[in-house]
Design a protein around this motif. Structure first.
Motif, PDB file in Angstrom:
ATOM      1  N   UNK A   4       2.479   3.964 -10.853  1.00 33.21           N
ATOM      2  CA  UNK A   4       3.178   5.145 -10.340  1.00 33.21           C
ATOM      3  C   UNK A   4       2.921   6.359 -11.227  1.00 33.21           C
ATOM      4  N   UNK A   5       2.364   6.116 -12.397  1.00 31.74           N
ATOM      5  CA  UNK A   5       1.908   7.183 -13.293  1.00 31.74           C
ATOM      6  C   UNK A   5       0.884   6.521 -14.195  1.00 31.74           C
ATOM      7  N   UNK A   6       0.219   7.322 -15.007  1.00 29.40           N
ATOM      8  CA  UNK A   6      -0.780   6.712 -15.868  1.00 29.40           C
ATOM      9  C   UNK A   6      -0.130   5.680 -16.790  1.00 29.40           C
TER      10      UNK A   6
ATOM     11  N   UNK B 268       2.839   0.598 -14.933  1.00 23.77           N
ATOM     12  CA  UNK B 268       2.392  -0.371 -13.938  1.00 23.77           C
ATOM     13  C   UNK B 268       3.615  -0.960 -13.231  1.00 23.77           C
ATOM     14  N   UNK B 269       3.419  -1.306 -11.948  1.00 17.02           N
ATOM     15  CA  UNK B 269       4.495  -1.918 -11.163  1.00 17.02           C
ATOM     16  C   UNK B 269       3.859  -3.056 -10.369  1.00 17.02           C
TER      17      UNK B 269
ATOM     18  N   UNK C 274       0.822  -1.224   0.000  1.00 16.17           N
ATOM     19  CA  UNK C 274       0.000   0.000   0.000  1.00 16.17           C
ATOM     20  C   UNK C 274       0.840   1.251   0.000  1.00 16.17           C
ATOM     21  N   UNK C 275       1.926   1.191   0.779  1.00 15.77           N
ATOM     22  CA  UNK C 275       2.763   2.360   1.014  1.00 15.77           C
ATOM     23  C   UNK C 275       3.595   2.688  -0.230  1.00 15.77           C
ATOM     24  N   UNK C 276       4.107   1.641  -0.883  1.00 18.37           N
ATOM     25  CA  UNK C 276       4.993   1.865  -2.033  1.00 18.37           C
ATOM     26  C   UNK C 276       4.200   2.121  -3.313  1.00 18.37           C
ATOM     27  N   UNK C 277       2.988   1.573  -3.381  1.00 14.87           N
ATOM     28  CA  UNK C 277       2.133   1.781  -4.562  1.00 14.87           C
ATOM     29  C   UNK C 277       0.737   2.177  -4.101  1.00 14.87           C
ATOM     30  N   UNK C 278       0.569   3.434  -3.607  1.00 13.53           N
ATOM     31  CA  UNK C 278      -0.731   3.818  -3.045  1.00 13.53           C
ATOM     32  C   UNK C 278      -1.872   3.720  -4.054  1.00 13.53           C
ATOM     33  N   UNK C 279      -1.577   3.911  -5.324  1.00 11.64           N
ATOM     34  CA  UNK C 279      -2.609   3.748  -6.358  1.00 11.64           C
ATOM     35  C   UNK C 279      -2.516   2.306  -6.861  1.00 11.64           C
TER      36      UNK C 279
END
Lengths: 331, 331
Positions: free
Chosen positions: A264-266, A269-270, A141-146
């Motif tokens: 992390x941006x539109x 994906x990560x 959650x913390x590293x990839x909030x979205x």
């Protein structure tokens, strides 16, 4: 262990699969030693795997406070820990593996009150889930909030579901394996964020020994329709002999995945994946308990009293290595 | 973010790929805001992706101390951070991504002296390696002390190796991908603990645009024989057009695995695997930096001054959620 440090003295409370696993883990951590094993059974009947380990009746604990740095509680979450953890936290620093997720806030409150009053440090819900899987849910959650988090369990033997099938009339014995559905895992790993039903995430496989004269089809129907345990899953039931059950299904493997998929941006994906493949579920849980006992001892010595969870423990506190060694060797 | 909390004010120092990634990450963390972007370039030439973000020349930082809670340093480990981190830690709490593993102890000492004197909190070497991979190396050792750790990188674009091939005479452009050898990963995952040479763990794949009149075979020989960078690896060189390079190789994917394989008893093997699949290496690194900025701000407010690393940060400190929320929702 450096020569100038004293070994951390561990009291083991209970001696089932977890207690024996704690013995095995302490043998692999040279900065720890067994202060004693405490049991409700007749101590003379209990066979420790550690040469020279002392076995005491549970009520001897009261007079052993000065011989113990940290207790590791190896009882069950249903009947033992809700009572033992608050009671013992009043006088001992400890670690437990309380794993009834829904009752954690209540267990925390009871243990915290006792530990604050007793100036002890008591860490609850250590193990792998809750435990290291929980850490990976937070980190995800913390590293990839979205993003979205998916926890898959298995392939592994589920104690609760195995118990449930053994209570079915006509069943003489059996085990249940929880299995992640490969298509669901692959979809999550690909970085899309699918909405998955319970049935789409896991399936269940049962190996059952019938009692003499039992009706196989009736037993199968009772199992696959059992509310909460099986009705929301695709369940396969295999009927086997008592010999095959003993020969092929005596181990306690488990494991699973925590996968966080996010953007992390539109454009980008990560995917973060944490995976355990365990040949022995209780031995791994025990190994986690022992590592957290080291941190608990240090936190107690630093005056950090009260109830803690894995979320409160910095990784470096878990290691026998110094902060400078960790930075030089592992950062 | 709860209504009663003030947003954490972040100063972004440098505006390359990392600085732009920090902007993207702050947009995804509602408890953070950009206090300003600081650059050595002409501020008027810099285009922030965040509407309304203020851009200042680097020397304005001196007078902005009261507008900034944490600086995120987005410069390089070779020339920028060894000078900037100690200098700025004297007056600001900060996070950097210093990634020259061998020089971490020296960087730590310089930053610690400055931060202790200035009563700031400065966390160095955040990112994924060093960073979250390092955490998993520590956790692996701690949870399975009788075991072996393997780090694999890729498939991913290596900036250092791409720079190296671009310095070869006759090369007009190019990129290099680091690729884990699948057979090595499978062997490690199976729970045996193989001894693997450098060549057995990773291979290297280069996509090169030749300068006009250059000799392809001579360029290939120079690349595959380059000491340290390529000579210990199986390296493949593909010659492509400048158009193909621009079209197919403009992204910065990366990732890898940290695998710990160990025994909790003679009978039972256990395998822990942590895996990243990143479509944008710099954006993920930036997302890690932003999460650690939250922890740094809290540690500074709690009086935990000095230089820190990811090993010193409890998971809960990284989350905008309260400890009670984390226990109820994610434990």
């Amino acid at each position: 262990m450096s020569d100038n440090k004293q070994a951390i003295r561990i009291g083991i409370v209970g001696h089932g699969n977890l207690g024996r696993g704690v013995e095995a883990a302490i043998a692999r951590n040279s900065d720890m030693q067994i202060a004693g094993i405490y049991t409700r059974r007749d101590p003379a009947q209990l066979k420790p795997i550690t040469a020279g380990a002392a076995v005491h009746p549970m009520d001897a604990l009261a007079s052993h406070k000065n011989q113990i740095d940290v207790l590791i509680l190896c009882g069950g979450s249903k009947d033992d820990l809700p009572r033992q953890s608050p009671e013992l936290a009043a006088r001992f620093s400890l670690v437990d593996s309380f794993d009834t997720h829904a009752r954690i806030p209540e267990h925390f409150a009871a243990v915290d009150a006792a530990a604050q009053a007793g100036k002890t440090t008591a860490l609850i819900s250590a193990g792998w889930d809750p435990g290291v899987f929980s850490i990976n849910r937070v980190m995800g959650e913390v590293l990839l909030p979205d993003g979205a988090t998916y926890t898959f369990w298995g392939k592994g033997l589920s104690q609760g579901h195995s118990d449930a099938i053994r209570r079915v009339p006509g069943v003489a014995g059996g085990v249940q394996y929880t299995i992640p559905v490969p298509e669901a895992v692959d979809k999550v790993r690909s970085g899309v964020r699918p909405a998955l039903t319970t049935r789409e995430k896991h399936c269940r496989e049962c190996f059952v020994v019938l009692a003499a004269g039992a009706d196989a089809e009736a037993v199968r129907q009772t199992i696959v329709g059992m509310p909460h345990y099986f009705d929301e899953y695709d369940t396969t039931v295999h009927f086997i002999s008592a010999e095959e059950l003993a020969r092929e299904h005596g181990a306690m493997p488990h494991g699973g995945f925590v996968i966080r998929s996010g953007n992390t941006s539109q454009a980008n994906k990560q995917v973060i994946e944490y995976r355990l493949q365990l040949e022995s579920n209780p031995e791994f849980t025990s190994s986690v308990l022992v590592a957290y006992a080291r941190a608990v001892h240090r936190m107690q010595q630093a005056g950090q009293f009260g109830c803690k969870t894995v979320f409160d423990v910095a990784p470096g506190l878990l290691s026998p290595k110094s902060a400078a060694e960790l930075r030089a060797e592992l950062l």
